[in-house]
Design a protein around this motif. Structure first.
Motif, PDB file in Angstrom:
ATOM      1  N   LEU A   1       3.516   6.571  -2.279  1.00 55.68           N
ATOM      2  CA  LEU A   1       4.762   7.321  -2.452  1.00 55.68           C
ATOM      3  C   LEU A   1       5.336   7.339  -3.866  1.00 55.68           C
ATOM      4  N   CYS A   2       4.971   6.348  -4.683  1.00 58.71           N
ATOM      5  CA  CYS A   2       5.678   6.166  -5.964  1.00 58.71           C
ATOM      6  C   CYS A   2       5.665   7.428  -6.827  1.00 58.71           C
ATOM      7  N   LYS A   3       4.491   7.990  -7.052  1.00 60.38           N
ATOM      8  CA  LYS A   3       4.388   9.154  -7.941  1.00 60.38           C
ATOM      9  C   LYS A   3       5.173  10.339  -7.373  1.00 60.38           C
TER      10      LYS A   3
ATOM     11  N   TRP B   1       0.811  -1.234   0.000  1.00 58.85           N
ATOM     12  CA  TRP B   1       0.000   0.000   0.000  1.00 58.85           C
ATOM     13  C   TRP B   1       0.835   1.271   0.000  1.00 58.85           C
ATOM     14  N   LEU B   2       2.092   1.166   0.460  1.00 56.71           N
ATOM     15  CA  LEU B   2       2.910   2.380   0.519  1.00 56.71           C
ATOM     16  C   LEU B   2       3.438   2.786  -0.863  1.00 56.71           C
ATOM     17  N   VAL B   3       3.640   1.810  -1.741  1.00 56.78           N
ATOM     18  CA  VAL B   3       4.102   2.155  -3.099  1.00 56.78           C
ATOM     19  C   VAL B   3       3.069   3.052  -3.794  1.00 56.78           C
ATOM     20  N   PRO B   4       1.764   2.713  -3.779  1.00 60.72           N
ATOM     21  CA  PRO B   4       0.799   3.648  -4.375  1.00 60.72           C
ATOM     22  C   PRO B   4       0.818   5.038  -3.733  1.00 60.72           C
TER      23      PRO B   4
ATOM     24  N   MET C   1       7.759  10.297  -5.339  1.00 63.25           N
ATOM     25  CA  MET C   1       9.205  10.091  -5.412  1.00 63.25           C
ATOM     26  C   MET C   1       9.712  10.207  -6.839  1.00 63.25           C
ATOM     27  N   LYS C   2       8.967   9.653  -7.779  1.00 67.27           N
ATOM     28  CA  LYS C   2       9.398   9.717  -9.182  1.00 67.27           C
ATOM     29  C   LYS C   2       9.349  11.165  -9.692  1.00 67.27           C
TER      30      LYS C   2
END
Lengths: 245, 221
Positions: A140-142, A135-138, A144-145
């Protein structure tokens, strides 16, 4: 319904979940291949990358099967099959099962056959404790990228160095890890040399591949250099362990 | 073209968010379904104690891993890797090898596509091999657990990082010296064990970035 750790219904549920795990990978693969085509990337190069990624994965994947077999003795086959097909590992699942059973006053590996309550408790502990990344990738991903894109706009050279530094930071931690039992060598214990020598064999294999590629101009060697160094390194562990272990 | 690039990465975020939330629900559904089917509930005391002993450490490690690995894995690769696992010992080395093979930078769109392809292929191959292993568990068990093969399976990480290390260290030797020395000192002389490597990855990453920044500012890179 009478419970068993190898009840067919558990295999059915796990099979359905694994189907969706596969579906997600296939979905992203198809989308990325389509995008590669739109970007005009060389199809032959992409095919070679797919082949070497597949070969590279075989040995570590077989090692995961070994972990499934090891855990199956206590947890049945269906649960380790699920846990090691998604985020999880032999050590993590063992720790989670040990802590869950210990909370019930039991000891992992010493329960003849888990009952449904014990099984469900273990699965809840395993699942909840390792859910963070999913759940943390959704979340933080945007962000961080986007941060990386802004960094590139500001100073492209520094971004290159920054990313190389991340890779080197990770690799250096694993190089250190290879030496974690090395201090025993000072006391005459030779086992600590085994991973060091295996790493050396793998590194030398990579160097030989690089030299052969330069000498023969055969670019295909580059496609198989990493899988070859992995497999030859692993194979070298057998005689090295029998010599020093 | 730029608009097109942006729309692709935006779509990756959208697909990834939906897939990961769906996978989270699916994974959480498993213990609930087993409880309903077998008409049982967890041992609440055991669940509480088990979670207290397990979750805080793994949540902390999970947060650090997400922050550390997203810039290296790319967007598509991150969504996949944090569902399928085995990141540092399989998915990330596989993506790094593919980027190297393709000769593209991780921060380019080509790099994003290549790392997604490599990680997706690696995830599919892993899942299929595990399925085959489960189907053939009885005949495979004596072979895979034979004492002759055990040393090979025990040494996957050294075999993996030997080859990968040569490629990346030789290309970035200036920024490699300090972190490798630090890690060798920590692992050989301070009693760090193999279980600590997961914690030492972010330490190594932060240290290398700091050293690289200093060297960059001084014009040494």
């Amino acid at each position: 319904m009478n419970f068993s750790v190898n009840h067919p219904i558990l295999f059915l549920i796990v099979g359905i979940i694994i189907f969706f795990v596969l579906a997600q990978s296939v979905f992203f693969l198809v989308k990325a291949l389509k995008r590669a085509k739109e970007l005009g990337m060389d199809t032959k190069k992409i095919r070679k990358i797919i082949i070497s990624a597949s070969i590279f994965t075989i040995a570590p994947a077989v090692a995961i099967v070994v972990s499934v077999i090891a855990l199956a003795k206590d947890l049945g086959i269906a649960l380790p099959w699920l846990r090691l097909s998604v985020v999880g590992s032999m050590s993590y699942e063992t720790i989670a099962a040990t802590n869950a059973l210990s909370g019930m006053g039991l000891e992992f590996g010493k329960v003849a056959e888990l009952n449904a309550t014990q099984f469900v408790t273990i699965v809840f502990v395993m699942t909840i404790s390792i859910m963070v990344g999913i759940w943390l990738v959704p979340v933080l991903c945007k962000k961080m990228k986007t941060g990386l894109v802004n960094m590139k706009k500001k100073d492209a050279k520094w971004l290159d160095i920054f990313q190389s530094a991340m890779f080197i930071g990770m690799i250096s931690a694993f190089v250190g890890f290879v030496f974690c039992d090395f201090s025993g060598v000072f006391k005459g214990q030779t086992q600590g040399l085994i991973p060091v020598l295996v790493m050396a064999v793998s590194a030398v294999t990579m160097l030989i591949c690089g030299a052969l590629m330069k000498l023969t101009k055969a670019r295909w060697i580059n496609d198989y250099a990493l899988p070859a160094s992995l497999i030859i390194g692993m194979a070298s562990a057998i005689p090295i362990t029998s010599w020093l272990g | 073209m730029m608009k097109n690039n942006n729309s692709y990465i935006e779509k990756v975020y959208s697909w990834g968010n939906k897939w990961n939330i769906f996978m989270m629900i699916l994974l959480l559904a498993f213990p609930f379904l087993v409880s309903i089917i077998f008409n049982t509930s967890p041992d609440w005391n055991g669940l509480f104690k088990g979670l207290v002993a397990t979750a805080p450490m793994y949540w902390a490690v999970g947060v650090v891993e997400v922050i550390t690995y997203i810039p290296m894995l790319g967007a598509g690769g991150s969504y996949l890797s944090f569902v399928t696992g085995n990141i540092s010992n399989l998915k990330l080395p596989c993506a790094l090898g593919a980027l190297e093979q393709a000769g593209v930078s991780a921060d380019s769109e080509e790099g994003e596509v290549i790392s997604t392809i490599a990680i997706a292929v690696s995830s599919i191959v892993t899942t299929v091999i595990i399925i085959i292993g489960v189907l053939l568990i009885i005949p495979l068990q004596p072979i895979l657990q034979s004492p002759i093969l055990q040393p090979a399976f025990n040494q996957i990480l050294p075999a993996l990082f030997g080859g990968l290390g040569v490629v990346f260290i030789s290309k970035n030797w200036k920024i490699s010296i300090a972190p490798i020395l630090l890690m060798l000192i920590l692992f050989i002389f301070t009693g760090l064990g193999s279980g600590e490597v997961g914690i030492m990855v972010p330490v190594g990453v932060v240290f290398t970035i700091a050293i690289s920044r200093i060297m960059y500012k001084k014009g040494w890179l």
